[in-house]
Design an enzyme around this catalytic site. Sequence first.
Site, mmCIF file in Angstrom:
data_model
loop_
_atom_site.group_PDB
_atom_site.id
_atom_site.type_symbol
_atom_site.label_atom_id
_atom_site.label_comp_id
_atom_site.label_asym_id
_atom_site.label_seq_id
_atom_site.Cartn_x
_atom_site.Cartn_y
_atom_site.Cartn_z
ATOM 1 N N ASP A 115 8.787 63.575 -44.497
ATOM 2 C CA ASP A 115 8.254 62.062 -44.765
ATOM 3 C C ASP A 115 8.108 61.078 -43.375
ATOM 4 O O ASP A 115 7.594 60.136 -43.466
ATOM 5 C CB ASP A 115 9.376 61.662 -45.570
ATOM 6 C CG ASP A 115 9.256 62.054 -47.244
ATOM 7 O OD1 ASP A 115 8.173 62.323 -47.510
ATOM 8 O OD2 ASP A 115 10.276 61.802 -47.996
ATOM 9 N N ASP A 149 25.528 57.035 -25.553
ATOM 10 C CA ASP A 149 26.126 56.757 -24.048
ATOM 11 C C ASP A 149 27.269 56.180 -24.084
ATOM 12 O O ASP A 149 27.401 54.955 -23.967
ATOM 13 C CB ASP A 149 24.881 55.908 -23.372
ATOM 14 C CG ASP A 149 23.430 56.542 -23.015
ATOM 15 O OD1 ASP A 149 23.277 57.779 -23.274
ATOM 16 O OD2 ASP A 149 22.823 55.954 -22.146
ATOM 17 N N GLY A 193 8.289 54.468 -41.210
ATOM 18 C CA GLY A 193 7.856 53.121 -41.061
ATOM 19 C C GLY A 193 6.611 52.791 -41.873
ATOM 20 O O GLY A 193 6.606 51.568 -42.525
ATOM 21 N N TYR A 237 10.106 58.373 -53.932
ATOM 22 C CA TYR A 237 11.395 58.083 -53.478
ATOM 23 C C TYR A 237 11.598 56.654 -52.782
ATOM 24 O O TYR A 237 10.684 56.576 -51.904
ATOM 25 C CB TYR A 237 11.874 59.315 -52.757
ATOM 26 C CG TYR A 237 13.049 59.967 -53.708
ATOM 27 C CD1 TYR A 237 12.442 61.341 -54.057
ATOM 28 C CD2 TYR A 237 14.123 59.687 -53.683
ATOM 29 C CE1 TYR A 237 13.401 62.071 -54.905
ATOM 30 C CE2 TYR A 237 15.045 60.453 -54.224
ATOM 31 C CZ TYR A 237 14.684 61.595 -55.059
ATOM 32 O OH TYR A 237 15.619 62.398 -55.492
ATOM 33 N N ASP A 238 12.764 56.295 -53.029
ATOM 34 C CA ASP A 238 12.994 55.026 -52.082
ATOM 35 C C ASP A 238 14.153 55.357 -51.273
ATOM 36 O O ASP A 238 15.245 56.102 -51.977
ATOM 37 C CB ASP A 238 13.564 53.856 -52.929
ATOM 38 C CG ASP A 238 11.989 53.210 -53.900
ATOM 39 O OD1 ASP A 238 11.601 54.152 -54.546
ATOM 40 O OD2 ASP A 238 11.677 52.218 -53.565
ATOM 41 N N TYR A 239 14.310 55.301 -50.216
ATOM 42 C CA TYR A 239 15.338 55.452 -49.065
ATOM 43 C C TYR A 239 15.899 54.520 -48.678
ATOM 44 O O TYR A 239 15.262 53.443 -47.912
ATOM 45 C CB TYR A 239 15.081 56.512 -48.062
ATOM 46 C CG TYR A 239 14.526 57.798 -48.452
ATOM 47 C CD1 TYR A 239 15.478 58.775 -48.574
ATOM 48 C CD2 TYR A 239 13.289 58.282 -48.771
ATOM 49 C CE1 TYR A 239 15.185 60.180 -49.156
ATOM 50 C CE2 TYR A 239 12.887 59.373 -49.273
ATOM 51 C CZ TYR A 239 13.937 60.418 -49.374
ATOM 52 O OH TYR A 239 13.570 61.720 -49.849
ATOM 53 N N GLY A 255 6.075 57.409 -51.387
ATOM 54 C CA GLY A 255 5.709 57.582 -52.739
ATOM 55 C C GLY A 255 6.501 57.454 -54.060
ATOM 56 O O GLY A 255 7.057 56.313 -53.891
#
Length: 681
Positions: free
Chosen positions: A321, A475, A328, A409-411, A407
């Site tokens: 994806d 870091d 983005g 799915y939503d993350y 598409g």
Amino acid sequence: MKNSISNHSEIMLPRLKNLIFFLVFLISAVISTSSYHPLDSLTPSELNQTQTLVNDYFSSPHQNERFHYVGLDEPEKSDVLSWQSSSHTQKIPSRRAFAIVRVNSKTHEVIVNLSNNSIISDKVYNGYGYPLLNFEEQLAAGNLTLSYPPFIASIQRRNLKLEEVVCLSFTVGWYAERKSSRLVEVMCYYLNGTVNLYMRPIEGITATVDLDQMKIVAFRDRAVVPVPKAEGTDYRSNSSVQDLVKQVGPGFTLDGHVVRWANWELHVSFDMRAGLMISLALIYDSEKGQYRSVMYRGFISELFVPYMDLTEEWYYRTFFDVGEYGFGLSTVTLEPLKDCPENATFMDGYITSQDGSPVLVPNIICIFERYAGDIMWRHTEAGIPGQVIREVRPEVSLVVRMVAAVGNYDYIVDWEFKESGSIKVSVGLTGLLEVRGTIYTNKDQIREEVYGPILAENTIGSNHDHFINFNLDLDVDGVANSFIKNNLQTVRALGNTSPRRSYWRVNSQTAKTESDARILLGSGATELLVVNPNKKTKVGNFVGYRLIPGVITGPLLSSDDYPQIRGAFTKYNMWVTPYNKAEKWAAGLYTDQSHGDDGLPVWSSLRNRKIENKDIVLWYTLGFHHVPCQEDFPVMPTLTGSFELRPTNFFEHNPVLKPSQYATDPPNLSASGDNSGAFTR
Ligand code: MN
Ligand code: CU
């Protein structure tokens, strides 16, 4: 009742203060927009400038010039760090853009110098794999299919209404064939009484589209399978919730894209491939009276979603994806009060269209203070005769959030910063499953392999995985770091020294090279620690941060299976590499139809570089095996996984002993004197 009324009036006062602060903050934000941060995303004018330079360079009219990516070409890390250490007074390094453009079916990598308005380089990429799919070509491939006479005949044969059909482009992967063109498989869905198209696949029909030619090169209609019914698939609510935007103060300050909250300072940016990026996260150490670095950069480098269905229309569904569709590019506008709470502040982002022009996506990131009712730390002491001591610190944190709808799915991606120094990163999975239409209406009828459970009549939810790889350039208190595996080992007690027969102790191993730091979690107890071997606490421990994994998930596909070759970064939960500006994407830069010959496993395994006392980067994969269930239908309630980056001997002691100013006075921004100088407001 009395209590709740008085609480209410207490809350009103800080809100008024915050409103005043918010106005001041708005004015200062306007003033400070001219000053760049070297890691700021490209501005609309910089995107326009890139478009013009690239167009001129390929001397239009080039009918076949298409933009697939435009983003910041990151300045050298050493330049950014020297700018940072000059307290942002140094001139920022020259601004550059990196563009991936397809010109006459060739992939060009173009670097643009925005500071002097010139093209620095143009390189044709001749390796395997293709760039991100852009929106326009996915749309065009769908429309092409909808107007293709054999497809229309297939739809008519099924007695479906063409005007209710929606077609989508699916990346095809690679199965050892020698493809020379950019192909997608177009799969179609049926609306007719629902908006939940994903629950109504039209099985059996596939059109293969060549994206560069924009032409159908293959068409198959194998079998007529019932389209699952529309009934019960809609997920919309009839009631429209009123948008009562009560603007309260954000609880943090924003200087350009630098966020300062409590003891944290960090930079927030957006990239059309990675989505949200967190950079230069520093934490204020009140004892040392200075900000100390924790992380140079953190972002999602890949999201691999292989489906476990071997049928002809499904076997290739093994999506990347980030590299194929752009995390983005898939990031969506957030809705105030629903996607983010009322005290959230929003940031806009820009993506580029196929012709290179910038497209505004409003409210793409939100930032807010969270009061979840949690306890930061506490203790009740009842062991002292005659008194009870109770000390509690409520938890307040800062969340930076984005949502990508790739598409179906939503993350939901949250980076949560805590005053204790912890960073909790979580990914929530929601949205719509990818389901397969079937003749079956009940589990008892099924006698064959259907690759997933039945969820509704004529609807199979396909088993699949989600592997989310995070690129984490820690870091810790400086650039030179080492990676340590703390293995907890059982020791047998010998002799008669104790009635006990065993205990465990920590066996520390410092990773010398990359191969020492490839870790498949799950067997044994291991702490994953990044230390600065050049800095010790007063009592002699190396200062460090550790990564605490969430649920441990590894790959289940065979290592010689093609999707697994391409997604081989999932072979280990953790990899550590020496910092290399060019190594950003775990499955390689050109992921669409990749052969697995670029990416983290190749860089790391072939070279096995030294990583001790060096600038190192962690690559951690958060995974889910997803066996769908009926509650995931027709829309899936959020399922969340997370990990934590936690200070480990980084501070001399608990850094949050003093009462937080947030404890009694929620989002208060007044510059009080007792905050140990941690606030630069
Ligand atoms: Mn590093
Ligand atoms: Cu899933």
